[in-house]
Design an enzyme around this catalytic site. Structure first.
Site, PDB file in Angstrom:
ATOM      1  N   GLY A   1       0.839  -1.206   0.000  1.00  0.00           N
ATOM      2  CA  GLY A   1       0.000   0.000   0.000  1.00  0.00           C
ATOM      3  C   GLY A   1       0.869   1.248   0.000  1.00  0.00           C
TER       4      GLY A   1
ATOM      5  N   SER B   1       1.305   3.464  -3.381  1.00  0.00           N
ATOM      6  CA  SER B   1       0.749   4.464  -4.297  1.00  0.00           C
ATOM      7  C   SER B   1      -0.632   4.937  -3.867  1.00  0.00           C
ATOM      8  CB  SER B   1       0.632   3.872  -5.710  1.00  0.00           C
ATOM      9  OG  SER B   1       1.857   3.345  -6.125  1.00  0.00           O
TER      10      SER B   1
ATOM     11  N   GLU C   1      12.784  -4.111  -4.000  1.00  0.00           N
ATOM     12  CA  GLU C   1      11.710  -4.302  -4.989  1.00  0.00           C
ATOM     13  C   GLU C   1      12.252  -4.226  -6.418  1.00  0.00           C
ATOM     14  OE1 GLU C   1       8.231  -1.879  -4.432  1.00  0.00           O
ATOM     15  OE2 GLU C   1       7.417  -2.410  -6.391  1.00  0.00           O
TER      16      GLU C   1
HETATM   17  C1  FAD Z   1       1.422  -3.503 -13.014  1.00  0.00           C
HETATM   18  C2  FAD Z   1       1.494  -2.507 -11.881  1.00  0.00           C
HETATM   19  C3  FAD Z   1       1.431  -2.963 -10.570  1.00  0.00           C
HETATM   20  C4  FAD Z   1       1.500  -2.038  -9.509  1.00  0.00           C
HETATM   21  N1  FAD Z   1       1.389  -2.510  -8.215  1.00  0.00           N
HETATM   22  C5  FAD Z   1       1.444  -1.634  -7.185  1.00  0.00           C
HETATM   23  C6  FAD Z   1       1.317  -2.095  -5.850  1.00  0.00           C
HETATM   24  O1  FAD Z   1       1.134  -3.289  -5.596  1.00  0.00           O
HETATM   25  N2  FAD Z   1       1.359  -1.192  -4.841  1.00  0.00           N
HETATM   26  C7  FAD Z   1       1.559   0.138  -5.076  1.00  0.00           C
HETATM   27  O2  FAD Z   1       1.637   0.897  -4.108  1.00  0.00           O
HETATM   28  N3  FAD Z   1       1.652   0.620  -6.345  1.00  0.00           N
HETATM   29  C8  FAD Z   1       1.607  -0.230  -7.394  1.00  0.00           C
HETATM   30  N4  FAD Z   1       1.702   0.234  -8.696  1.00  0.00           N
HETATM   31  C9  FAD Z   1       1.778   1.682  -8.915  1.00  0.00           C
HETATM   32  C10 FAD Z   1       3.124   2.177  -9.414  1.00  0.00           C
HETATM   33  O3  FAD Z   1       4.100   2.110  -8.401  1.00  0.00           O
HETATM   34  C11 FAD Z   1       2.906   3.632  -9.888  1.00  0.00           C
HETATM   35  O4  FAD Z   1       2.044   3.557 -11.013  1.00  0.00           O
HETATM   36  C12 FAD Z   1       4.186   4.288 -10.304  1.00  0.00           C
HETATM   37  O5  FAD Z   1       4.989   4.555  -9.184  1.00  0.00           O
HETATM   38  C13 FAD Z   1       3.921   5.624 -11.056  1.00  0.00           C
HETATM   39  O6  FAD Z   1       3.033   6.425 -10.336  1.00  0.00           O
HETATM   40  P1  FAD Z   1       1.730   7.063 -11.039  1.00  0.00           P
HETATM   41  O7  FAD Z   1       0.987   5.976 -11.727  1.00  0.00           O
HETATM   42  O8  FAD Z   1       1.022   7.887 -10.026  1.00  0.00           O
HETATM   43  O9  FAD Z   1       2.296   8.005 -12.195  1.00  0.00           O
HETATM   44  P2  FAD Z   1       2.795   9.507 -12.034  1.00  0.00           P
HETATM   45  O10 FAD Z   1       3.604   9.661 -10.814  1.00  0.00           O
HETATM   46  O11 FAD Z   1       1.618  10.392 -12.244  1.00  0.00           O
HETATM   47  O12 FAD Z   1       3.772   9.618 -13.273  1.00  0.00           O
HETATM   48  C14 FAD Z   1       3.299   9.622 -14.625  1.00  0.00           C
HETATM   49  C15 FAD Z   1       4.483   9.804 -15.538  1.00  0.00           C
HETATM   50  O13 FAD Z   1       5.056  11.103 -15.302  1.00  0.00           O
HETATM   51  C16 FAD Z   1       6.467  11.063 -15.386  1.00  0.00           C
HETATM   52  N5  FAD Z   1       7.061  11.576 -14.109  1.00  0.00           N
HETATM   53  C17 FAD Z   1       6.466  11.676 -12.913  1.00  0.00           C
HETATM   54  N6  FAD Z   1       7.319  12.184 -11.993  1.00  0.00           N
HETATM   55  C18 FAD Z   1       8.488  12.393 -12.622  1.00  0.00           C
HETATM   56  C19 FAD Z   1       9.767  12.882 -12.208  1.00  0.00           C
HETATM   57  N7  FAD Z   1      10.013  13.264 -10.971  1.00  0.00           N
HETATM   58  N8  FAD Z   1      10.747  12.960 -13.141  1.00  0.00           N
HETATM   59  C20 FAD Z   1      10.525  12.579 -14.436  1.00  0.00           C
HETATM   60  N9  FAD Z   1       9.327  12.093 -14.871  1.00  0.00           N
HETATM   61  C21 FAD Z   1       8.333  11.998 -13.994  1.00  0.00           C
HETATM   62  C22 FAD Z   1       6.845   9.618 -15.636  1.00  0.00           C
HETATM   63  O14 FAD Z   1       7.076   9.435 -17.022  1.00  0.00           O
HETATM   64  C23 FAD Z   1       5.625   8.835 -15.259  1.00  0.00           C
HETATM   65  O15 FAD Z   1       5.514   7.674 -16.038  1.00  0.00           O
HETATM   66  C24 FAD Z   1       1.623  -0.647  -9.780  1.00  0.00           C
HETATM   67  C25 FAD Z   1       1.684  -0.195 -11.104  1.00  0.00           C
HETATM   68  C26 FAD Z   1       1.616  -1.111 -12.151  1.00  0.00           C
HETATM   69  C27 FAD Z   1       1.663  -0.608 -13.560  1.00  0.00           C
END
Ligand code: FAD
Length: 373
Positions: free
Chosen positions: A129, A131, A247
């Site tokens: 938990g 994101s 991880e």
């Molecule tokens: C298959 C899968 C399984 C997952 N499982 C889990 C889970 O079990 N538990 C959990 O907690 N989360 C989980 N996640 C979530 C995952 O960790 C997040 O999706 C990821 O950290 C990106 O966060 P976000 O989706 O909010 O994208 P955002 O943070 O909104 O980012 C979107 C895009 O913006 C760009 N960006 C953002 N910030 C920056 C920066 N500082 N510098 C440069 N570029 C940037 C990147 O290109 C990024 O791809 C999972 C995701 C996937 C796809």
């Protein structure tokens, strides 16, 4: 040809044989079908229990907590074999990979004794938990709060998203804010909560293929005992950064779709040799990634949390995996259905560079190391 018995994996032959024998027995009796990305999608508590009975979970943990006190390079050999076999390991993966090690590094003795035995036995299923809707890449912005009550318990309130396998989990790791803090990285704490705690509601988020592994988890005044804090209150940020290296630094960042490469290597080559160069490159790149994974494991064996090395492995491994799926698509003979192995891998592919931290964020972690070198 790739030889997993040699190179960086020296000294692990007996362990590899144990895993190969177990996976072959299960596969050959139809108890699982190898699939790409099965470390996240292949959920089978019975298989996890069988691995536990063979002593293959918690391999690096001290004997007093049920582990085998082996090296991280030994664990890496085991995880390589499980991934190569496309085995259904999701039920114990998070606990074995990162929550167990986090509890061992930072948890109190009471917490270790409470949580580790069920992990080693393959009985406990953990989800992550971290994101939230407004906190993904910028994880320190989590809004989930944990408020201490006069009786010493904490009340947790917030919303987690993309929580893989929360609907099957017995426990959830939660990053929450316990104290306001002047900077957002301060005042965060890590908790382990039971999924049957009143106030926890899990709702599915179907993925691109309609499969259910993601969830949204609503935490609505869930009461958690103080003993379930991992480590020091308010020090959650530095602890979670360490945990993320566990991880990101594993072989699943390069071997999620290994069965596709195995299929290409075993199958007939195109008569015109058009894919030979790409196949050779894939084999060479994987050999390089394995060396990097063993370097990460050795650093862990020396007590380090190799943040930048793990980010490098994840970034290069994810790019390799995407190229491998593309290669398998080109090599695929006949119509491409969603059920085929390549079709399944194509559906998983968008998540490769996002899960565990987006590619751009990995680049920035690696660049930061350069700037201080
Ligand atoms: C298959 C899968 C399984 C997952 N499982 C889990 C889970 O079990 N538990 C959990 O907690 N989360 C989980 N996640 C979530 C995952 O960790 C997040 O999706 C990821 O950290 C990106 O966060 P976000 O989706 O909010 O994208 P955002 O943070 O909104 O980012 C979107 C895009 O913006 C760009 N960006 C953002 N910030 C920056 C920066 N500082 N510098 C440069 N570029 C940037 C990147 O290109 C990024 O791809 C999972 C995701 C996937 C796809």
């Amino acid at each position: 040809m790739l030889d997993f018995d040699e190179g960086p994996a020296a000294g692990t032959a007996e362990l590899r044989e144990r895993v190969r024998a177990l996976t072959a027995r299960w596969r050959d009796t139809g108890r699982y079908e190898p699939r790409p990305d099965n470390w996240m999608r292949g959920f089978d508590p019975e298989f996890s229990a069988a691995l536990a009975a063979a002593g293959l979970i918690g391999l690096t943990w001290p004997v007093e907590y049920g582990g085998a006190a082996l090296r991280n390079v030994d664990r890496l050999a085991v995880t390589e074999e499980l991934l190569r076999a496309g085995a259904p390991v999701a039920a114990h993966w998070m606990a074995d990979r990162q929550i167990g090690p986090a509890v061992l590094r930072h948890g109190s003795e009471e917490l270790r004794r409470e949580l580790l035995p069920d992990m080693v036995a393959g009985r406990a299923v953990y989800c992550l938990g971290m994101s939230e809707p407004e906190a993904g890449s910028d994880l320190a912005s989590v809004r989930t709060t944990a408020t201490e009550r006069p009786d010493g318990t904490f009340v947790l309130r917030g919303r987690k998203v993309w929580t893989t396998n929360a609907h099957r989990a017995t426990h959830m790791y939660v990053l929450a804010r316990t104290d306001p803090g002047e900077r957002k990285h301060e005042g965060l704490s890590e908790f382990i909560i039971d999924m049957d705690t009143p106030g926890i509601t899990v709702s599915p988020i179907p993925d691109i293929a309609g499969e259910h592994h993601f969830n949204e988890v609503l935490i609505d005044d869930a009461v958690v005992p103080a003993r379930r804090i991992v480590g020091e209150r308010g020090r959650g940020w530095s602890q979670v950064v360490e945990q993320l290296s566990f991880e990101r630094g594993g072989p699943e960042r390069a071997l999620s779709s290994y069965i596709l490469l195995a299929g290409i290597l075993a199958g007939p080559r195109a008569a015109d040799g058009s894919l030979d160069v790409q196949i050779g490159q894939a084999v060479a790149r994987l050999a390089m990634l394995r060396r990097l994974a063993y370097r990460v494991a050795r650093l862990m064996d020396n007590g380090a949390a190799p943040v930048q090395e793990a980010a490098t492995l994840k970034l290069l491994g994810n790019t390799f995996e995407q190229d491998l799926v593309d290669l398998a698509r080109q090599a695929h003979d006949g119509p491409l259905t969603a059920d085929s192995l390549v079709g399944q891998a194509l559906m998983s592919m968008p998540g490769f560079t996002i899960r565990g931290g987006a590619a751009d964020v990995m680049l920035s972690l690696i660049a930061r190391q350069e700037s201080v070198a």
